[in-house]
Scaffold this motif. Structure first.
Motif, PDB file in Angstrom:
ATOM      1  N   UNK A 185       0.816  -1.209   0.000  1.00 13.41           N
ATOM      2  CA  UNK A 185       0.000   0.000   0.000  1.00 13.41           C
ATOM      3  C   UNK A 185       0.852   1.263   0.000  1.00 13.41           C
ATOM      4  N   UNK A 186       0.327   2.288  -0.630  1.00 10.55           N
ATOM      5  CA  UNK A 186       0.988   3.590  -0.579  1.00 10.55           C
ATOM      6  C   UNK A 186       0.812   4.189   0.811  1.00 10.55           C
ATOM      7  N   UNK A 187      -0.392   3.985   1.383  1.00  8.78           N
ATOM      8  CA  UNK A 187      -0.694   4.671   2.646  1.00  8.78           C
ATOM      9  C   UNK A 187      -1.463   3.763   3.597  1.00  8.78           C
ATOM     10  N   UNK A 188      -1.041   3.806   4.865  1.00 15.35           N
ATOM     11  CA  UNK A 188      -1.821   3.139   5.908  1.00 15.35           C
ATOM     12  C   UNK A 188      -2.514   4.222   6.742  1.00 15.35           C
ATOM     13  N   UNK A 189      -3.837   4.094   6.896  1.00 17.63           N
ATOM     14  CA  UNK A 189      -4.569   5.092   7.681  1.00 17.63           C
ATOM     15  C   UNK A 189      -5.011   4.471   8.997  1.00 17.63           C
ATOM     16  N   UNK A 190      -4.368   4.894  10.090  1.00 18.73           N
ATOM     17  CA  UNK A 190      -4.731   4.392  11.414  1.00 18.73           C
ATOM     18  C   UNK A 190      -5.615   5.404  12.136  1.00 18.73           C
ATOM     19  N   UNK A 191      -6.219   4.988  13.231  1.00 11.98           N
ATOM     20  CA  UNK A 191      -7.108   5.907  13.959  1.00 11.98           C
ATOM     21  C   UNK A 191      -7.204   5.495  15.426  1.00 11.98           C
ATOM     22  N   UNK A 192      -7.694   6.508  16.223  1.00 14.19           N
ATOM     23  CA  UNK A 192      -7.906   6.268  17.652  1.00 14.19           C
ATOM     24  C   UNK A 192      -9.282   6.848  17.985  1.00 14.19           C
ATOM     25  N   UNK A 193     -10.234   6.041  18.402  1.00 17.96           N
ATOM     26  CA  UNK A 193     -11.562   6.533  18.782  1.00 17.96           C
ATOM     27  C   UNK A 193     -12.572   6.424  17.641  1.00 17.96           C
ATOM     28  N   UNK A 244      -9.850   7.377  -6.042  1.00 17.30           N
ATOM     29  CA  UNK A 244      -8.828   7.998  -6.901  1.00 17.30           C
ATOM     30  C   UNK A 244      -7.713   6.999  -7.249  1.00 17.30           C
ATOM     31  N   UNK A 245      -7.979   5.678  -7.022  1.00 13.01           N
ATOM     32  CA  UNK A 245      -7.047   4.596  -7.384  1.00 13.01           C
ATOM     33  C   UNK A 245      -5.742   4.616  -6.592  1.00 13.01           C
ATOM     34  N   UNK A 246      -5.785   5.110  -5.361  1.00 18.13           N
ATOM     35  CA  UNK A 246      -4.585   5.043  -4.521  1.00 18.13           C
ATOM     36  C   UNK A 246      -4.706   3.785  -3.666  1.00 18.13           C
ATOM     37  N   UNK A 247      -3.592   3.020  -3.542  1.00 20.97           N
ATOM     38  CA  UNK A 247      -3.634   1.797  -2.718  1.00 20.97           C
ATOM     39  C   UNK A 247      -3.557   2.181  -1.246  1.00 20.97           C
ATOM     40  N   UNK A 248      -4.691   2.042  -0.541  1.00 20.19           N
ATOM     41  CA  UNK A 248      -4.783   2.481   0.850  1.00 20.19           C
ATOM     42  C   UNK A 248      -5.338   1.363   1.706  1.00 20.19           C
ATOM     43  N   UNK A 249      -4.825   1.243   2.917  1.00 18.00           N
ATOM     44  CA  UNK A 249      -5.315   0.229   3.851  1.00 18.00           C
ATOM     45  C   UNK A 249      -5.618   0.920   5.173  1.00 18.00           C
ATOM     46  N   UNK A 250      -6.707   0.464   5.811  1.00 23.07           N
ATOM     47  CA  UNK A 250      -6.993   0.991   7.145  1.00 23.07           C
ATOM     48  C   UNK A 250      -7.211  -0.172   8.106  1.00 23.07           C
ATOM     49  N   UNK A 251      -7.393   0.140   9.378  1.00 23.92           N
ATOM     50  CA  UNK A 251      -7.515  -0.921  10.399  1.00 23.92           C
ATOM     51  C   UNK A 251      -8.946  -1.446  10.455  1.00 23.92           C
ATOM     52  N   UNK A 301       0.502   0.630  14.054  1.00 25.01           N
ATOM     53  CA  UNK A 301       1.774   1.028  13.431  1.00 25.01           C
ATOM     54  C   UNK A 301       2.623  -0.207  13.116  1.00 25.01           C
ATOM     55  N   UNK A 302       2.544  -1.180  14.009  1.00 18.92           N
ATOM     56  CA  UNK A 302       3.284  -2.426  13.769  1.00 18.92           C
ATOM     57  C   UNK A 302       2.767  -3.069  12.472  1.00 18.92           C
ATOM     58  N   UNK A 303       1.451  -3.039  12.318  1.00 22.86           N
ATOM     59  CA  UNK A 303       0.831  -3.625  11.126  1.00 22.86           C
ATOM     60  C   UNK A 303       1.255  -2.869   9.859  1.00 22.86           C
ATOM     61  N   UNK A 304       1.264  -1.520   9.980  1.00 25.35           N
ATOM     62  CA  UNK A 304       1.665  -0.690   8.820  1.00 25.35           C
ATOM     63  C   UNK A 304       3.083  -1.063   8.372  1.00 25.35           C
ATOM     64  N   UNK A 305       3.939  -1.363   9.351  1.00 24.87           N
ATOM     65  CA  UNK A 305       5.303  -1.799   9.051  1.00 24.87           C
ATOM     66  C   UNK A 305       5.320  -3.160   8.371  1.00 24.87           C
ATOM     67  N   UNK A 306       4.535  -4.065   8.931  1.00 21.29           N
ATOM     68  CA  UNK A 306       4.484  -5.436   8.403  1.00 21.29           C
ATOM     69  C   UNK A 306       4.042  -5.470   6.949  1.00 21.29           C
ATOM     70  N   UNK A 307       3.061  -4.667   6.617  1.00 20.57           N
ATOM     71  CA  UNK A 307       2.561  -4.702   5.230  1.00 20.57           C
ATOM     72  C   UNK A 307       3.365  -3.791   4.314  1.00 20.57           C
ATOM     73  N   UNK A 334       2.060  13.053   8.330  1.00 23.12           N
ATOM     74  CA  UNK A 334       2.294  11.966   7.362  1.00 23.12           C
ATOM     75  C   UNK A 334       3.710  11.431   7.547  1.00 23.12           C
ATOM     76  N   UNK A 335       3.792  10.144   7.873  1.00 23.38           N
ATOM     77  CA  UNK A 335       5.119   9.565   8.153  1.00 23.38           C
ATOM     78  C   UNK A 335       5.582   8.702   6.985  1.00 23.38           C
ATOM     79  N   UNK A 336       6.794   8.982   6.523  1.00 25.48           N
ATOM     80  CA  UNK A 336       7.380   8.109   5.496  1.00 25.48           C
ATOM     81  C   UNK A 336       8.030   6.944   6.231  1.00 25.48           C
ATOM     82  N   UNK A 337       7.597   5.734   5.947  1.00 25.97           N
ATOM     83  CA  UNK A 337       7.944   4.609   6.809  1.00 25.97           C
ATOM     84  C   UNK A 337       9.422   4.234   6.765  1.00 25.97           C
ATOM     85  N   UNK A 338      10.069   4.335   5.606  1.00 23.88           N
ATOM     86  CA  UNK A 338      11.469   3.898   5.567  1.00 23.88           C
ATOM     87  C   UNK A 338      12.400   4.890   6.254  1.00 23.88           C
ATOM     88  N   UNK A 339      12.130   6.202   6.108  1.00 22.99           N
ATOM     89  CA  UNK A 339      13.049   7.196   6.687  1.00 22.99           C
ATOM     90  C   UNK A 339      12.595   7.671   8.071  1.00 22.99           C
TER      91      UNK A 339
END
Ligand code: HAM
Length: 416
Positions: A326-334, A351-358, A368-374, A394-399
């Motif tokens: 995925x390009x983006x993982x969208x997490x949430x609290x509440x 808009x055809x962006x590869x997005x995953x949420x919880x 966040x652990x899941x966002x890393x795993x995928x 917005x966090x870039x996961x590798x850097x």
């Protein structure tokens, strides 16, 4: 536990992406050469294959998945694509369209063989069939299509082995010579070949038994018995391959395992696969359409085994790593943030962006652990603060780098 039948396999995950990758290459190749896709049924009347593939072949004698339907009609799962394509050509009167007819297919095929590396009971073929031209240009086109197929996949180390089986007249003469030769060596042939020798001596040339191979190597070659017309056709094909700089090896022992061939036959052989080294095989079959009830119509084609292709590509490090993460993982609290996460996910997907949420309402840490795993490229977490301020980090996961963006800016970041 019920397991998948022997000789079949599930295609999952990374492997499935590789299949999609290669299927795309093959479909584009068909299109670029002007071939139309054809999809024929997975099963046909048994008689089609018995007559089409040939009664004396291993396929018909030993390898077909044949069953009776509820009205006691004998049906068979397709062991290859050519016979069905010929039936469809006749049944749909494709011969009435502008000729030649050029077809390609991607299809499962079924053969009851002993499974081993590169050999399955359900496998898949990419094949092409060209109906209507007897000209050597048609042979050259089909062989060059096969060659480009391997080139586009990134394969090197490929040999095109080519032979001519001659037409009926050359074959009739050769049959006599070969039969006489085999009779002399009858005692040393395997029991199956002693039968083959009587029913179809050409099949003996294809036997894999060592004892038969030794004899076959000394047998007279069909190539030496071609009549003038067949010899000229073969030479014209070779000449055209030279024009295309396609390297070939004349291999007088290629006879192919199916009965319908005449004149040109060829196989693409890889040094990188081991026992099942033939990735692809084909040839002319100028009499099959007539034998199946049509007008006399020349034809040529080939088929490649996709499992074998992928295996060779894997062995030679040619398989791509297909980026599906995925390009983006969208997490949430509440709960309120959950609704915003869902809306945002939906909008980006439109808009055809590869997005995953919880989908579990997990803790932020677990998300966040899941966002890393995928291996998502980026991640955000939406909470009450983010909702109030209308912006997210917005966090870039590798850097690990972050940037503050409003929701609109975030959408623009991924869609513009
Ligand atoms: P074939 O040589 O029987 O020809 O099969 C073509 C290709 O299918 C083989 O080169 C191999 O890669 C693959 N193949 C065959 N059997 C298996 C198996 N049990 N497991 C995995 N792969 C397999 C034909 O089928 C002809 N219809 C080709 C043709 C088309 N000739 C003219 N037009």
């Amino acid at each position: 536990m019920i397991r998948a039948p022997k000789g079949t396999k599930d295609i999952i995950g990374e492997e499935s992406s590789q299949w999609q990758w290669i299927e795309q290459i093959l479909r584009n190749l068909g299109k670029d050469f002007g071939y139309q896709e054809i999809r024929t049924p997975m099963f046909e009347q048994t008689e089609l294959f018995a007559r089409g593939v040939g009664e004396t072949t291993d396929i018909v004698q030993k390898e077909m998945y044949t069953f009776e339907d509820k009205k006691n009609r004998s049906m068979t799962l397709k062991p290859e694509g050519t016979a069905g394509a010929v039936r469809a050509y006749l049944e749909n009167k494709l011969y009435a369209d502008t000729q030649p007819t050029k077809l390609y297919y991607l299809t499962p095929a079924f053969r009851y063989e002993k499974p081993q590396a590169g050999r399955f009971r359900q496998f898949h073929q990419f094949g092409v069939e060209l109906f209507g031209s007897a000209h050597p240009m048609a042979d050259a086109e089909v062989i060059s299509l096969g060659y480009q197929m391997l080139e586009r996949c990134g394969l090197r180390n490929i040999e095109v082995h080519i032979n001519s089986l001659g037409d009926r007249e050359s074959r009739a003469e050769y049959h006599q010579v070969l039969s006489a030769f085999l009779e002399e060596h009858q005692q040393s042939l395997c029991p199956t070949c002693q039968q083959r020798m009587i029913r179809n001596p050409l099949r003996v040339l294809d036997c894999k038994e060592d004892s038969c191979q030794t004899i076959v190597r000394q047998a007279p070659k069909l190539l030496d018995y071609l009549n003038e017309a067949d010899r000229q056709h073969f030479e014209a094909v070779l000449d055209l391959l030279n024009q295309l700089a396609i390297p070939y090896k004349i291999n007088p022992w290629i006879v192919r395992g199916l009965d319908y061939y005449s004149r040109t036959v060829f196989e693409f052989i890889s040094q990188d696969i081991g026992a099942q080294s033939t990735i692809c095989g084909g040839g002319r079959y100028d009499h099959l359409i007539e034998e199946m009830g049509g007008n006399s119509t020349p034809a040529i084609g080939f088929a490649a085994g996709i499992e074998r292709l992928l295996m060779v590509l894997g062995n030679t490090g040619c398989l791509p790593v297909v980026a599906n993460q995925p390009r983006l993982y969208i997490g949430y609290r509440g709960d309120r943030a959950m609704q915003q996460a869902l809306r945002l996910t939906h909008q980006l997907r439109q808009a055809h962006v590869r997005v995953v949420t919880d989908l579990f309402a997990k803790s932020v840490k677990a998300q966040m652990k899941y966002a890393n795993r995928i291996q998502a490229d980026y991640a955000i977490i939406i909470g009450d603060d983010e909702l109030q301020q209308g912006q997210v980090s917005l966090k870039e996961m590798t850097t690990g780098e972050t940037q503050e963006l409003t929701f609109d800016q975030l959408v623009a970041f991924f869609t513009s």
